[in-house]
Design a protein around this motif. Sequence first.
Motif, mmCIF file in Angstrom:
data_model
loop_
_atom_site.group_PDB
_atom_site.id
_atom_site.type_symbol
_atom_site.label_atom_id
_atom_site.label_comp_id
_atom_site.label_asym_id
_atom_site.label_seq_id
_atom_site.Cartn_x
_atom_site.Cartn_y
_atom_site.Cartn_z
ATOM 1 N N ARG A 66 0.815 -1.213 0.000
ATOM 2 C CA ARG A 66 0.000 0.000 0.000
ATOM 3 C C ARG A 66 0.855 1.272 0.000
ATOM 4 O O ARG A 66 0.542 2.237 -0.724
ATOM 5 N N PRO A 67 1.951 1.344 0.778
ATOM 6 C CA PRO A 67 2.776 2.570 0.722
ATOM 7 C C PRO A 67 3.311 2.846 -0.678
ATOM 8 O O PRO A 67 3.384 3.998 -1.102
ATOM 9 N N ASP A 76 0.502 4.246 -2.720
ATOM 10 C CA ASP A 76 0.222 5.631 -2.351
ATOM 11 C C ASP A 76 1.240 6.584 -2.966
ATOM 12 O O ASP A 76 0.920 7.738 -3.286
#
Length: 325
Positions: A17-18, A21
Amino acid sequence: MNLTDMLLAVLEDSGLRPLWDAVSPWLALDQRQLIFVIATPVFIAVALWEYLRIRHNPALMDTREAIRNFALGAGYQTTELLFAGIIAFPVFALCYHYRLFELELNWLTAFLTFLGVEFCFYWMHRASHRMRWFWAAHVVHHSSERMNFSTAMRQNATNIFNGVWLFYLPLALLGFNPVWIGIAYALSLVYQFFIHTTLIGRLPRWIEWVFNTPSHHRVHHGRNPGYIDRNYGGVLIIWDRLFGSFVDENAQDPPEYGITRPVPSNNLLVLWTHEYVDLFRDMARPGGLWSRLRHLWKPPEWERPASDDSGTTHARTPVHTDQPG
């Protein structure tokens, strides 16, 4: 749980997810790629239709070249996707940050974005023929001796590196959002795919007067002396009419496609880089630094004698020739 929640749960559980993002803002800015992804199946379908119509005429279609053209296009799309967010978008964001006007998206600003992108495209395209550094990337698009839909895909993977996107920065400075600019540019390129064909003759007169058409673009790809460096428009042909670069297709002088000095190889890397090699070889010839550097922005046909630092222009075959296209 709906499908969207399921997909987000997969992303969360992956631990990436990072990374998403961090990457997603770049992908959001480059809406061009989404438009191209959607349009590609249509491109392939139309190219297949054309192929079935002209496949038995070697002057119009070569199967191996058509496949090569799509491979060249794939290379172009790959470098744009990987590097536009790193190279071009930060500069666009900087210009937009210091914009002169606050423009909201509405029908008027959408039309002005389209008109502005078309204006910038005209001058970018004209520079790509008349300044050798930009021509070094553009030449691959003109090096085919056939005109068909696959020719539209014949692009250079170095485009993002040689800076043609700089021509659109004034729009961001004025206050046009870079996302709008990218979308208008992508839609212009989608339109231009459909003018690379010999199967469509003249369109109604009013269309031919305002818009770039297959007839006008056949002239642009011609290496006939009267057709070289003409009809630079994207969607619109009005800029060529205004700035004196328009030439009508002459049935008595059908276009001969390509460049006058054929590329020495069909290898993709050679097709992408051969003009850069010639450019740097010319720059390496004896002479002063300024004289050598002038090769970068002088027209493709410009030459200087060995050891000359005066920038003398010598008669050389005009564009679409050993350089132009």
